[in-house]
Design a protein around this motif. Sequence first.
Motif, short mmCIF file in Angstrom:
data_model
loop_
_atom_site.label_atom_id
_atom_site.label_comp_id
_atom_site.label_asym_id
_atom_site.label_seq_id
_atom_site.Cartn_x
_atom_site.Cartn_y
_atom_site.Cartn_z
N LEU A 187 0.83 -1.20 0.00
CA LEU A 187 0.00 0.00 0.00
C LEU A 187 0.86 1.25 0.00
O LEU A 187 2.00 1.23 0.49
N PRO A 188 0.35 2.36 -0.52
CA PRO A 188 1.07 3.64 -0.40
C PRO A 188 1.30 3.95 1.08
O PRO A 188 0.47 3.63 1.94
N GLU A 189 2.41 4.58 1.38
CA GLU A 189 2.77 4.84 2.76
C GLU A 189 1.67 5.57 3.53
O GLU A 189 1.42 5.28 4.71
N ASN A 190 0.98 6.51 2.87
CA ASN A 190 -0.03 7.29 3.57
C ASN A 190 -1.33 6.52 3.83
O ASN A 190 -2.25 7.04 4.45
N GLU A 191 -1.41 5.28 3.34
CA GLU A 191 -2.60 4.45 3.56
C GLU A 191 -2.35 3.30 4.54
O GLU A 191 -3.30 2.65 4.98
N GLN A 192 -1.09 3.05 4.86
CA GLN A 192 -0.75 1.86 5.63
C GLN A 192 -1.31 1.88 7.05
O GLN A 192 -1.91 0.90 7.50
N VAL A 193 -1.15 2.98 7.75
CA VAL A 193 -1.62 3.05 9.14
C VAL A 193 -3.13 2.92 9.20
O VAL A 193 -3.68 2.18 10.04
N ASN A 194 -3.86 3.61 8.33
CA ASN A 194 -5.32 3.52 8.33
C ASN A 194 -5.79 2.10 8.03
O ASN A 194 -6.77 1.61 8.62
N ALA A 195 -5.08 1.42 7.12
CA ALA A 195 -5.44 0.03 6.80
C ALA A 195 -5.27 -0.87 8.02
O ALA A 195 -6.11 -1.74 8.29
N LEU A 196 -4.20 -0.65 8.76
CA LEU A 196 -3.97 -1.48 9.96
C LEU A 196 -4.98 -1.14 11.05
O LEU A 196 -5.46 -2.04 11.76
N TRP A 197 -5.33 0.14 11.19
CA TRP A 197 -6.38 0.51 12.15
C TRP A 197 -7.66 -0.26 11.84
O TRP A 197 -8.28 -0.86 12.73
N GLU A 198 -8.09 -0.25 10.59
CA GLU A 198 -9.35 -0.90 10.23
C GLU A 198 -9.27 -2.41 10.46
O GLU A 198 -10.25 -3.04 10.90
N ALA A 199 -8.12 -3.00 10.18
CA ALA A 199 -7.95 -4.44 10.43
C ALA A 199 -8.05 -4.75 11.92
O ALA A 199 -8.70 -5.72 12.32
#
Length: 409
Positions: A159-171
Amino acid sequence: MTFEEKLEQYAELAVKVGVNIQKGQYLLINTSTDTLDFTRIVVKKAYEAGAGRVQVNLTDPVFTRAFYELGAEEEFSKYPKWIVAQRDELIERKGALLWIDAEDPDLLAGIQSSRISAQTKAAGEALVRYRKAVMNDDIAWSIIAVPSQKWAAKVFPDLPENEQVNALWEAIFQTVRIGEGDAVEKWRKHVENLESRAKQLNEKKYSKLHYKAPGTDLTIELPEKHLWVSGSSKTPEGTTFIANMPTEEVFTLPCKYGVNGVVRNTKPLVYQGNIIDGFSLTFEKGKIVKAEAEVGNELLQELIANDEGSSYLGEVALVPHQSPISSSGILYYNTLFDENASNHLAIGEAYPTCFEGGRELQEGQLEALGINTSITHEDFMIGSAEMDIDGILPDGTEEPIFRKGNWAF
């Protein structure tokens, strides 16, 4: 539900279900600077729930890495007395303990393994009273996790760097049942289901378990008075708490000297900021007599040599392959999550609460009953869609418990 609302619900879940804070109770939070914004919400929720005092211990990945890289050699065999004193006071006050984890799985990659093992051993020996209180459920404790940028990048490298943290939050929100209705009620029903599984296994009173999968052919004897338990625990005062959030397991303890055969891991083990993977362990009369890893072999050897009990098993945990975390297909590189996607075992200390009357026994009494004690307790994942497990009754009858990685009953 907005992201901010999910954060509020997660913090409330950690306080009211995880540690289940009581009126006037002290709460100790151990976490890192990567979690600061979320930890502030947790502190507020704890006081709103009636906590008497909340103390937050903050580490920082840069500080931690600097110590292991640049610290004086003699310091790795020492452990600060003030940390021990703080934990001891928490036990005396019957306080609660919350870990908020955001650790980079590669934090200590490249660090000399002897430094890591020396500090791990020093901490284990210094915190004996604290470790016993946690393993014995003498205090309420819980572990949750929030993303850091480095951890999120490890989990979602494409994932693009600016999307990685949000993706992990949702997971993470999905694993802890946040975002779809009343999370507290969802957890109540989930725990009831796990306790139902534990009850079924306790009624069976299996004497042995036999695991078969590619690279695994392992037999584990169970003590006559073993108990299967779920992720819901209870202090001597009767306060219920959830030690791991998420949790999908039911677990018990093995006979220390009753493990024979070979087992191979199926997910990486993240240990002290390093990854150990592609490993197999061979057991004879309970003891690991051969250990080989494709990645992190030196650290694996150090792990099983921490003390005498580190070369024996202390936990046997059952998790179906079709659990929510496993079905997500996400490899978290974090034991809190990955162990709840897979059958797993633990090297080292056994939970006395998994033995009838065990929490009243001293270390020597536990050892005399064939229950492992150690400064180590490290889970590693062995489950897959190809794993079969049979339960063996005292009369030798074999019954299927797992077939193709899932419950057979």
